[in-house]
Design a protein around this motif. Structure first.
Motif, PDB file in Angstrom:
ATOM      1  N   SER A 162       0.829  -1.203   0.000  1.00  0.00           N
ATOM      2  CA  SER A 162       0.000   0.000   0.000  1.00  0.00           C
ATOM      3  C   SER A 162       0.865   1.255   0.000  1.00  0.00           C
ATOM      4  CB  SER A 162      -0.907  -0.001   1.221  1.00  0.00           C
ATOM      5  OG  SER A 162      -0.128   0.140   2.400  1.00  0.00           O
ATOM      6  N   CYS A 163       0.243   2.361  -0.327  1.00  0.00           N
ATOM      7  CA  CYS A 163       0.923   3.652  -0.243  1.00  0.00           C
ATOM      8  C   CYS A 163       1.352   3.930   1.197  1.00  0.00           C
ATOM      9  CB  CYS A 163       0.010   4.753  -0.762  1.00  0.00           C
ATOM     10  SG  CYS A 163       0.740   6.398  -0.736  1.00  0.00           S
ATOM     11  N   ALA A 164       0.536   3.494   2.151  1.00  0.00           N
ATOM     12  CA  ALA A 164       0.877   3.687   3.562  1.00  0.00           C
ATOM     13  C   ALA A 164       2.164   2.943   3.917  1.00  0.00           C
ATOM     14  CB  ALA A 164      -0.269   3.218   4.448  1.00  0.00           C
ATOM     15  N   ASP A 165       2.352   1.742   3.358  1.00  0.00           N
ATOM     16  CA  ASP A 165       3.579   0.984   3.617  1.00  0.00           C
ATOM     17  C   ASP A 165       4.783   1.631   2.940  1.00  0.00           C
ATOM     18  OD1 ASP A 165       2.676  -0.974   5.350  1.00  0.00           O
ATOM     19  OD2 ASP A 165       2.075  -2.338   3.747  1.00  0.00           O
ATOM     20  N   VAL A 166       4.572   2.149   1.727  1.00  0.00           N
ATOM     21  CA  VAL A 166       5.661   2.889   1.072  1.00  0.00           C
ATOM     22  C   VAL A 166       6.053   4.078   1.948  1.00  0.00           C
ATOM     23  CG1 VAL A 166       6.321   4.277  -0.923  1.00  0.00           C
ATOM     24  CG2 VAL A 166       4.994   2.182  -1.263  1.00  0.00           C
ATOM     25  N   GLU A 167       5.060   4.767   2.488  1.00  0.00           N
ATOM     26  CA  GLU A 167       5.339   5.933   3.328  1.00  0.00           C
ATOM     27  C   GLU A 167       6.132   5.551   4.571  1.00  0.00           C
ATOM     28  OE1 GLU A 167       3.121   9.941   4.971  1.00  0.00           O
ATOM     29  OE2 GLU A 167       1.895   8.167   4.514  1.00  0.00           O
ATOM     30  N   ARG A 168       5.861   4.388   5.134  1.00  0.00           N
ATOM     31  CA  ARG A 168       6.638   3.939   6.298  1.00  0.00           C
ATOM     32  C   ARG A 168       8.117   3.826   5.949  1.00  0.00           C
ATOM     33  NH1 ARG A 168       4.815  -1.596   7.891  1.00  0.00           N
ATOM     34  NH2 ARG A 168       6.468  -1.331   9.435  1.00  0.00           N
ATOM     35  N   ILE A 169       8.409   3.303   4.770  1.00  0.00           N
ATOM     36  CA  ILE A 169       9.796   3.159   4.337  1.00  0.00           C
ATOM     37  C   ILE A 169      10.425   4.527   4.106  1.00  0.00           C
ATOM     38  CG2 ILE A 169      11.314   2.209   2.548  1.00  0.00           C
ATOM     39  CD1 ILE A 169       9.060   0.107   2.011  1.00  0.00           C
ATOM     40  N   VAL A 170       9.667   5.418   3.455  1.00  0.00           N
ATOM     41  CA  VAL A 170      10.185   6.741   3.084  1.00  0.00           C
ATOM     42  C   VAL A 170      10.462   7.604   4.312  1.00  0.00           C
ATOM     43  CG1 VAL A 170       9.616   8.896   1.896  1.00  0.00           C
ATOM     44  CG2 VAL A 170       9.082   6.706   0.812  1.00  0.00           C
ATOM     45  N   LYS A 171       9.512   7.643   5.239  1.00  0.00           N
ATOM     46  CA  LYS A 171       9.630   8.588   6.352  1.00  0.00           C
ATOM     47  C   LYS A 171      10.550   8.101   7.472  1.00  0.00           C
ATOM     48  CE  LYS A 171       5.588   7.262   9.161  1.00  0.00           C
ATOM     49  NZ  LYS A 171       4.276   7.733   9.670  1.00  0.00           N
ATOM     50  N   LYS A 172      10.962   6.840   7.420  1.00  0.00           N
ATOM     51  CA  LYS A 172      11.870   6.323   8.447  1.00  0.00           C
ATOM     52  C   LYS A 172      13.152   7.139   8.515  1.00  0.00           C
ATOM     53  CE  LYS A 172      13.772   3.384  11.351  1.00  0.00           C
ATOM     54  NZ  LYS A 172      13.310   3.214  12.745  1.00  0.00           N
ATOM     55  N   ASN A 173      13.660   7.534   7.359  1.00  0.00           N
ATOM     56  CA  ASN A 173      14.893   8.313   7.319  1.00  0.00           C
ATOM     57  C   ASN A 173      14.898   9.141   6.032  1.00  0.00           C
ATOM     58  OD1 ASN A 173      17.436   9.393   7.276  1.00  0.00           O
ATOM     59  ND2 ASN A 173      18.524   7.432   7.326  1.00  0.00           N
ATOM     60  N   GLU A 174      14.672  10.426   6.159  1.00  0.00           N
ATOM     61  CA  GLU A 174      14.594  11.287   4.987  1.00  0.00           C
ATOM     62  C   GLU A 174      15.954  11.573   4.373  1.00  0.00           C
ATOM     63  OE1 GLU A 174      12.157  14.723   5.508  1.00  0.00           O
ATOM     64  OE2 GLU A 174      10.455  13.574   6.293  1.00  0.00           O
TER      65      GLU A 174
END
Length: 369
Positions: A162-174
């Motif tokens: 999901s987009c929410a799971d992609v966001e978890r990966i992205v926001k972990k470390n910008e």
């Protein structure tokens, strides 16, 4: 190899594209192309003026194409980068943001070109094992501690996150880059484009090769924040300023604007995919649910996957076998063609299975006598 060939490439394992035989006509379902023709609008776009313009260099800034893509997806042209296929777009990402020794993580079962890129650019390629059902281990990617490239939906499994799971990966470390290859997203996946203006470290890559029915045109693009796009453009102008030819830009504009034809083709692919999946289940195969333009199914138990692939080829049908990976050696991937093509595939598969079962009975009788 030549005397001049670099030592670092000697042991490199090249990417092996889908088989492209020319000895006879085939129903070609092994490379996730499209059986549908491109938009009729591209024929209208190719005027004699456009043909004559081949005498001159194309627009190296790709302004009109980037504007057309931006209008469809809701981004200014400054956030769009276009290239000679999505593969080249990813290559420019690698050239722009990675140096030798950088680690990059991806699913261990995925588009094999990522591995090839990592070897070519001398990166440390980390394979994150997919789960038993072939789904992405999102938690592992969140915690991997390095840059990430993922196909979403994934190839060859057809699994999506999901987009929410992609966001978890992205926001972990910008401070790490996350590349999301959405080659198949139009067939039912969830895009991560909504994250582009929210985070500075995501690049979403798209292609015309699948849902736009234009694999031979070699048009790909990515969407990211303007700083990233500016960096990539600067690298492009140091390597290949005229990377997308005039005709590709013209037809790319026409195709992206023809949303009605695009929607019709997507609808037909999804309907045909549903039909083919139902037929696979009736034949006893175990399918991996997909939101792509292909089916990935387990053939063993009915017929060996490699044998099914070989016999379909004998019948003039090309599909893809993934025997190089132990967990996929029992699986076959079949691109969704037009309904009439898939009906031919079903008929031939049933005949091949019946023939194989008869051979097994005959062999068993001979062994017992």
């Amino acid at each position: 190899m030549s005397y001049f060939f670099l030592d670092g490439y000697e042991s490199m394992e090249t990417y092996n594209p889908g088989e492209q035989p020319h000895d006879r006509p085939y129903i070609k379902l092994n490379a996730n192309e499209s059986s549908y023709p491109p938009s009729p609008a591209i024929l209208e776009a190719l005027t004699s003026v456009q043909i004559n313009s081949l005498a001159y260099y194309e627009d190296p800034y790709n302004i009109k194409l980037r504007e057309a893509i931006g209008e469809i997806y809701g981004f200014p042209k400054e956030q769009i980068f276009v290239g000679n296929g999505a593969d080249e777009v990813i290559a420019f990402i690698m050239m722009s943001f990675f140096r030798e020794g950088f680690p990059i993580a991806s699913n261990d079962i995925t588009y094999d070109f990522y591995r090839t890129y990592a070897q070519t650019f001398h990166l440390k390629y980390r394979k994150i094992p997919v789960k038993a059902d072939f789904s992405t281990d999102v938690d592992a990617l969140v915690e991997c501690g390095c840059d990430v490239i993922i196909a979403n939906p994934n190839n060859p499994t057809g699994k999506a996150i999901s987009c929410a799971d992609v966001e978890r990966i992205v926001k972990k470390n910008e401070k790490r880059l996350v590349i999301v290859d959405e080659a198949y997203v139009d067939f039912g996946g969830e895009t991560a484009l909504s994250l582009v203006d929210k985070y500075p470290n995501i690049i979403v890559v798209r292609t015309y090769s699948k849902s736009r029915n234009m694999a031979g045109a070699r048009i790909g693009f990515c969407v990211a924040n303007q700083d990233i796009i500016d960096d990539m453009r600067n690298v492009k102008f140091c390597v290949s300023p005229f990377n997308l030819n005039t005709l590709s830009q013209v037809i790319g504009i026409a195709a992206i604007k023809d949303t009605k034809y695009y929607d019709e083709c997507i609808k037909e692919v999804i309907e045909t995919r549903s039909y083919f999946e139902s037929e696979l289940l009736r034949m006893g195969f175990e399918i991996v649910p997909t939101v792509t333009n292909f089916c990935f199914f387990k053939a063993s138990g009915i017929i060996p996957a490699e044998l099914l692939t070989e016999r379909l080829k004998e019948h003039g049908i090309l599909v893809r076998y993934f025997g190089f990976e132990p967990r996929t050696k029992d699986y076959v991937r079949v691109t969704i063609g037009r309904r009439a093509e898939m009906e031919i595939v079903v008929r031939n598969m049933k005949a091949i299975i019946e023939e194989y079962q008869a051979e097994k009975v005959s062999n068993a009788r001979r062994a017992a006598s």
